[in-house]
Design a protein around this motif. Structure first.
Motif, PDB file in Angstrom:
ATOM      1  N   UNK A   1       0.923  -1.271  -0.050  1.00 17.90           N
ATOM      2  CA  UNK A   1      -0.113   0.053  -0.084  1.00 17.90           C
ATOM      3  C   UNK A   1       0.897   1.250  -0.043  1.00 17.90           C
ATOM      4  N   UNK A   2       0.564   2.231  -0.511  1.00 19.01           N
ATOM      5  CA  UNK A   2       1.292   3.509  -0.767  1.00 19.01           C
ATOM      6  C   UNK A   2       0.901   4.193   0.390  1.00 19.01           C
ATOM      7  N   UNK A   3       1.659   5.163   0.578  1.00 16.76           N
ATOM      8  CA  UNK A   3       1.473   6.632   1.578  1.00 16.76           C
ATOM      9  C   UNK A   3       0.282   7.262   1.025  1.00 16.76           C
ATOM     10  N   UNK A   4       0.306   7.500   0.096  1.00 12.85           N
ATOM     11  CA  UNK A   4      -1.161   8.288  -0.509  1.00 12.85           C
ATOM     12  C   UNK A   4      -2.393   7.418  -0.273  1.00 12.85           C
ATOM     13  N   UNK A   5      -2.556   6.215  -0.558  1.00 10.76           N
ATOM     14  CA  UNK A   5      -3.748   5.504   0.038  1.00 10.76           C
ATOM     15  C   UNK A   5      -3.872   5.444   1.354  1.00 10.76           C
ATOM     16  N   UNK A   6      -2.917   5.401   2.120  1.00  8.48           N
ATOM     17  CA  UNK A   6      -3.023   5.623   3.596  1.00  8.48           C
ATOM     18  C   UNK A   6      -3.719   6.898   4.023  1.00  8.48           C
ATOM     19  N   UNK A   7      -3.123   7.819   3.381  1.00  5.94           N
ATOM     20  CA  UNK A   7      -3.596   9.299   3.735  1.00  5.94           C
ATOM     21  C   UNK A   7      -5.028   9.350   3.528  1.00  5.94           C
ATOM     22  N   UNK A   8      -5.548   8.658   2.101  1.00  3.11           N
ATOM     23  CA  UNK A   8      -6.785   8.944   1.744  1.00  3.11           C
ATOM     24  C   UNK A   8      -7.755   7.914   2.555  1.00  3.11           C
ATOM     25  N   UNK A   9      -7.405   6.729   2.834  1.00  4.88           N
ATOM     26  CA  UNK A   9      -7.982   5.764   4.002  1.00  4.88           C
ATOM     27  C   UNK A   9      -8.606   6.477   5.115  1.00  4.88           C
ATOM     28  N   UNK A  10      -7.581   6.943   5.705  1.00  4.76           N
ATOM     29  CA  UNK A  10      -7.675   7.572   7.205  1.00  4.76           C
ATOM     30  C   UNK A  10      -8.267   8.984   7.312  1.00  4.76           C
ATOM     31  N   UNK A  11      -8.278   9.572   5.888  1.00  4.17           N
ATOM     32  CA  UNK A  11      -8.684  10.837   5.511  1.00  4.17           C
ATOM     33  C   UNK A  11      -7.742  11.969   6.577  1.00  4.17           C
ATOM     34  N   UNK A  12      -6.420  11.585   6.276  1.00  5.10           N
ATOM     35  CA  UNK A  12      -5.221  12.276   7.103  1.00  5.10           C
ATOM     36  C   UNK A  12      -4.812  13.534   6.395  1.00  5.10           C
ATOM     37  N   UNK A  13      -3.742  14.136   6.983  1.00  2.00           N
ATOM     38  CA  UNK A  13      -3.292  15.492   6.540  1.00  2.00           C
ATOM     39  C   UNK A  13      -1.681  15.075   6.470  1.00  2.00           C
ATOM     40  N   UNK A  14      -1.079  15.374   5.459  1.00  2.61           N
ATOM     41  CA  UNK A  14       0.598  14.948   5.353  1.00  2.61           C
ATOM     42  C   UNK A  14       0.970  16.418   5.801  1.00  2.61           C
ATOM     43  N   UNK A  15       1.944  16.053   7.028  1.00  3.30           N
ATOM     44  CA  UNK A  15       2.625  17.254   7.577  1.00  3.30           C
ATOM     45  C   UNK A  15       3.866  17.639   6.826  1.00  3.30           C
ATOM     46  N   UNK A  16       4.403  16.374   6.428  1.00  2.00           N
ATOM     47  CA  UNK A  16       5.908  16.710   5.826  1.00  2.00           C
ATOM     48  C   UNK A  16       6.220  15.592   4.761  1.00  2.00           C
ATOM     49  N   UNK A  17       6.887  15.791   3.808  1.00  2.00           N
ATOM     50  CA  UNK A  17       7.207  14.772   2.837  1.00  2.00           C
ATOM     51  C   UNK A  17       6.114  14.452   1.711  1.00  2.00           C
ATOM     52  N   UNK A  18       5.427  15.293   1.261  1.00  2.00           N
ATOM     53  CA  UNK A  18       4.474  14.959   0.121  1.00  2.00           C
ATOM     54  C   UNK A  18       5.243  14.470  -0.856  1.00  2.00           C
ATOM     55  N   UNK A  19       6.324  14.760  -1.290  1.00  2.00           N
ATOM     56  CA  UNK A  19       7.049  14.126  -2.337  1.00  2.00           C
ATOM     57  C   UNK A  19       7.433  12.535  -2.211  1.00  2.00           C
TER      58      UNK A  19
END
Length: 71
Positions: A1-19
């Motif tokens: 699973x990618x970090x982007x998928x995790x963020x979407x599933x938990x409805x999270x917010x990326x604080x650092x490292x969007x790249x």
């Protein structure tokens, strides 16, 4: 699973490292005890924790973890 998928599933917010959102992870580990994290986690793991302090970041740096999910 990618970090982007995790963020979407938990409805999270990326604080650092969007790249790094395309990075794949094979496992997750949930703990508030950083000694357990040091004992059982490898670098391809998402760390899930309720702690929000510098010890979590330092432990993650020591293990070269790329993703921390603060809950």
């Amino acid at each position: 699973m990618t970090a982007a998928e995790i963020v979407q599933i938990v409805e999270g917010k990326v604080l650092l490292g969007e790249d790094e959102l395309s990075r794949n992870f094979s496992s997750a580990f949930c703990s508030d005890l950083m000694s357990d994290v040091l004992a059982f986690v490898n670098e391809d793991t998402v760390l899930i924790t309720g702690l929000m302090n510098q010890h979590v970041v330092r432990t993650s740096e020591m293990l070269d973890l790329k993703c921390i999910l603060f809950v």
